[in-house]
Write an enzyme that holds these catalytic residues in place. Structure first.
Site, short mmCIF file in Angstrom:
data_model
loop_
_atom_site.label_atom_id
_atom_site.label_comp_id
_atom_site.label_asym_id
_atom_site.label_seq_id
_atom_site.Cartn_x
_atom_site.Cartn_y
_atom_site.Cartn_z
N GLU A 34 1.17 -0.87 0.24
CA GLU A 34 -0.27 0.31 0.18
C GLU A 34 1.08 0.97 -0.10
O GLU A 34 1.46 1.16 0.73
CB GLU A 34 -0.29 0.11 1.21
CG GLU A 34 -2.01 0.73 1.01
CD GLU A 34 -3.23 0.95 2.62
OE1 GLU A 34 -2.41 -0.54 2.53
OE2 GLU A 34 -3.35 1.54 2.39
N LYS A 36 4.75 -0.50 9.53
CA LYS A 36 4.65 1.13 9.40
C LYS A 36 4.11 1.88 10.50
O LYS A 36 4.09 2.69 10.66
CB LYS A 36 3.59 1.03 8.51
CG LYS A 36 4.20 0.39 6.57
CD LYS A 36 3.32 1.15 5.51
CE LYS A 36 2.99 -0.33 4.74
NZ LYS A 36 2.16 -0.24 3.42
N ARG A 51 5.92 -13.86 8.58
CA ARG A 51 6.21 -12.14 8.71
C ARG A 51 7.74 -12.44 8.60
O ARG A 51 7.50 -13.54 9.75
CB ARG A 51 4.91 -11.44 9.36
CG ARG A 51 3.75 -11.74 9.71
CD ARG A 51 3.36 -10.43 10.49
NE ARG A 51 3.81 -8.65 10.56
CZ ARG A 51 3.38 -8.04 9.42
NH1 ARG A 51 2.27 -8.46 8.62
NH2 ARG A 51 3.83 -7.30 8.86
P1 ATP Z 1 2.67 -2.58 7.95
O1 ATP Z 1 2.11 -3.86 8.74
O2 ATP Z 1 3.65 -2.99 8.45
O3 ATP Z 1 1.73 -1.97 8.53
P2 ATP Z 1 1.69 -3.72 5.97
O4 ATP Z 1 1.64 -5.35 5.34
O5 ATP Z 1 0.02 -3.28 5.68
O6 ATP Z 1 2.44 -3.46 6.78
P3 ATP Z 1 1.74 -3.36 2.53
O7 ATP Z 1 2.12 -1.97 2.17
O8 ATP Z 1 0.55 -3.96 2.91
O9 ATP Z 1 1.76 -3.51 4.81
O10 ATP Z 1 2.26 -5.03 2.74
C1 ATP Z 1 2.85 -5.24 1.26
C2 ATP Z 1 3.61 -6.38 1.13
O11 ATP Z 1 4.33 -6.89 2.33
C3 ATP Z 1 2.34 -7.54 2.43
O12 ATP Z 1 1.89 -8.63 1.22
C4 ATP Z 1 2.20 -8.06 3.36
O13 ATP Z 1 1.85 -9.28 3.84
C5 ATP Z 1 3.69 -7.94 3.29
N1 ATP Z 1 5.11 -7.72 4.46
C6 ATP Z 1 4.91 -6.73 4.85
N2 ATP Z 1 5.35 -6.95 6.75
C7 ATP Z 1 6.01 -7.89 6.35
C8 ATP Z 1 6.41 -8.85 6.95
N3 ATP Z 1 7.00 -8.24 8.57
N4 ATP Z 1 7.37 -9.43 6.62
C9 ATP Z 1 6.46 -10.53 5.76
N5 ATP Z 1 6.47 -9.57 4.78
C10 ATP Z 1 5.39 -8.64 5.37
MG MG Z 2 -0.89 -4.24 4.71
#
Ligand code: ATP
Ligand code: MG
Length: 564
Positions: free
Chosen positions: A41, A277, A267
């Site tokens: 995102e 984030k 994760r």
């Molecule tokens: P955050 O929890 O930091 O806000 P998010 O998952 O909301 O992260 P996105 O931009 O939606 O952030 O993530 C993009 C991709 O990265 C998604 O497919 C998500 O599953 C993956 N991702 C995010 N954080 C991790 C992590 N700690 N380990 C592995 N993959 C991750």
């Molecule tokens: Mg997300």
């Protein structure tokens, strides 16, 4: 955990995801085609958790002759922005992957809307006038059934009409939503009539003011995967319970056996930091760090500023592998990948962070000298350099003690030590200031020990780094400790910010370095002998960040674990 760092970039490929794809490629639903996606995102900067997902998605695609598409999941207009789109692409490129032309969920808004109308027409979606709080309450709990909305039985005509008015912007935000009509008693909470559209009178950075309704994650995600021809939709474990809904939507829009399949993996979590984030944003907004690219941040920008090579980040992500259960990896393991890399490739230089002056009393007046020093003992091709030497030097203040305790082997009155690539020197006397502090060491050198060996075979117990005072350049350094003192910030329901380390950064000015230190490019990492690896700042010309120290803390952790 028993991981060990290695220098390899390859992923020796047996985890449950690769096994699944291998099985699929012979007789699977996609006829051997592999297409993955990385779907951030655009509402923040990428962190090392995202790197794990990038390395997995791009890695799997490359290994199986497929493609990985970068798709921006841009369905929340309030928090998203084109600057994040640019930054995310730059960070993925830095990590070493070709993003190609990015895709955007917002490009599918029309198609998503048409499919939603199709669901309404089929009696599988309805407009609900309840507010968000009531909807959430009436969803029930895991152990209690949900309560049907009073609007669940609306006619298809009325639903079509209301949904059209929602789209046209005729209702207030929060006054209505479009929900899928599935089962309010479903054992999976995600299946209890999930919301598909919310009303938002917000400006979207790509679609402008064209839309007054925006799709939810679940409605947008799987359908975007389908539009793009994704075969394997790899996401993190928390989406496990969303999978039945992912499949249900695909069924409703009429996809066949070659529809995308969602698979979940653990994760990445790291000790002594946070990978979310929202929490990283809090660190920035509350001023605990200088910004998203502060060298203490686990963002890719932060790691880059700190001097972490992209290759080490990739190797770390590959090496820790893909698991089905969440775990936490020690930050020392990541650091050991970085240290191994720099040990192989970083040029050695001399810098003194807390200088004290040494006067060589028997140095011939005005004699010019340069000493030949090895650039990298691990790499012969790095060659040697000339380091200016003179009768006035700086050494590290803590390499001298007036009254040394038993095991202190460095310089003290009457003691002889070696200067790296230089000579043996002996301290004969000191000069004190008015407060009785030592300000100057008066030493003699032995010209016969040039290059660091005594012809008579006599030994010294310490080798010190030094710089010539008249040739030295001024540098500042930033030394780092853990960002959070707690290895697991925020665990057990505690506030993660409560364990923020107030001493996570120590800025030191007034360092002295040999002139070659300023030949480094911004972002380049050199080893300051005996002090660690240091990255030249990307912006500030004489600032160097300590990337990692020289001691392999990961080896110590493993030793402790093997004993325990
Ligand atoms: P955050 O929890 O930091 O806000 P998010 O998952 O909301 O992260 P996105 O931009 O939606 O952030 O993530 C993009 C991709 O990265 C998604 O497919 C998500 O599953 C993956 N991702 C995010 N954080 C991790 C992590 N700690 N380990 C592995 N993959 C991750
Ligand atoms: Mg997300």
């Amino acid at each position: 955990m028993t991981d060990t760092p290695s220098g390899s970039t390859s992923n020796s490929g047996t985890d449950f995801i690769r096994d699944m794809i291998r099985r699929d490629s012979s007789d699977g639903p996609h006829g051997g085609r592999v297409q993955t996606r990385f779907p951030p995102e655009p509402n923040g900067f990428l962190h090392i958790g995202h790197a794990k997902s990038i390395v997995l998605n791009f890695g799997v695609a490359a290994e199986f002759g497929g493609v990985c598409r970068l798709r921006f999941d841009d369905t929340n207009p309030e928090t998203e922005d084109a600057t994040f789109v640019e930054a995310i692409q730059a960070d993925i490129r830095w990590l070493g992957y070709d993003t190609g032309e990015p895709l955007f969920s917002s490009d599918y808004f029309d198609q998503l809307h048409r499919w939603a109308v199709q669901l309404v027409e089929a009696g599988y979606a309805y407009v609900d006038d309840q507010d968000a709080e009531t909807i959430s309450e009436n969803r029930g709990r895991f152990t209690t059934p949900g309560v049907d909305s009073p609007w669940r039985g609306r006619s298809i005509e009325e639903n079509l009409d209301l949904f059209a008015q929602m789209k046209a912007g005729e209702f207030e935000e929060g006054s209505r939503v479009l929900r899928a009509k599935i089962d309010m008693n479903h054992e999976n909470m995600q299946m209890r009539d999930p919301v598909m559209y919310r009303i938002r009178h917000a400006h979207h950075f790509r679609t402008g003011d064209a839309w007054h309704i925006y799709p939810t994650y679940d409605w947008a995600h799987g359908q975007s995967d389908a539009i793009e021809g994704t075969t394997h939709s790899l996401c993190t474990l928390e989406f496990d319970s969303h999978r039945p809904l992912y499949d249900w939507y695909h069924q409703q829009i009429g996809l066949g056996a070659d529809r995308p399949r969602q698979t979940e993996f653990a994760r990445l979590n790291l000790t002594h930091t946070v990978l979310s984030k929202r929490k990283l944003l809090q660190l920035v907004e509350e001023g605990h760090v200088d910004g998203w690219d502060d060298a203490r941040m686990p963002t890719l920008r932060g790691l880059k500023r700190r001097g972490y090579p992209a290759e080490s980040v990739r190797d770390f992500c590959s090496q820790i592998g893909i698991a089905k259960v969440n775990g936490v990896h020690e930050i020392e393991l990541l650091e050991s990948f970085v240290r191994t890399h720099h040990n192989r490739s970083a040029l050695r230089r001399m810098a003194v962070l807390d200088p004290i002056e040494v006067v060589i009393t028997n140095w011939p007046e005005g004699q010019a000298d340069t000493r030949e020093a090895i650039n990298n003992p691990e790499d012969d091709s790095a060659g040697t350099r000339e380091v200016p030497f003179s009768g006035r030097l700086f050494i590290e203040r803590d390499d001298f003690m007036m009254d040394p305790p038993k095991k202190f082997y460095r310089l003290s009155p009457g003691r002889e030590v070696r200067l790296r690539a230089g000579y043996f020197i002996t301290c004969n006397d000191v000069e004190l200031d008015a407060e009785g502090e030592v300000v100057r060491l008066l030493c003699t050198y032995d010209p016969a020990t040039v290059g660091g060996q005594a012809p008579d075979g006599r030994k010294v117990k310490a080798t010190l780094h030094w710089v010539s005072a008249e040739h030295a350049v001024d540098i500042d350094v930033a030394l780092y400790e853990r960002l959070f003192t707690d290895a697991h910030p925020g665990s057990d329901g505690r506030d993660p910010m409560a364990s923020l380390n107030p001493n996570s950064r120590e800025l030191r000015v007034g360092g002295k370095a040999e002139p070659a230190v300023l030949d480094t490019a911004p972002g380049e990492v050199v080893q300051f002998e005996r002090l660690g690896y240091f990255a030249r700042d990307l912006d500030a010309p004489v600032l160097f960040h300590r990337t990692v120290g020289l001691r392999d803390e990961w080896a110590n952790i493993q030793k402790r674990q093997n004993k325990g």
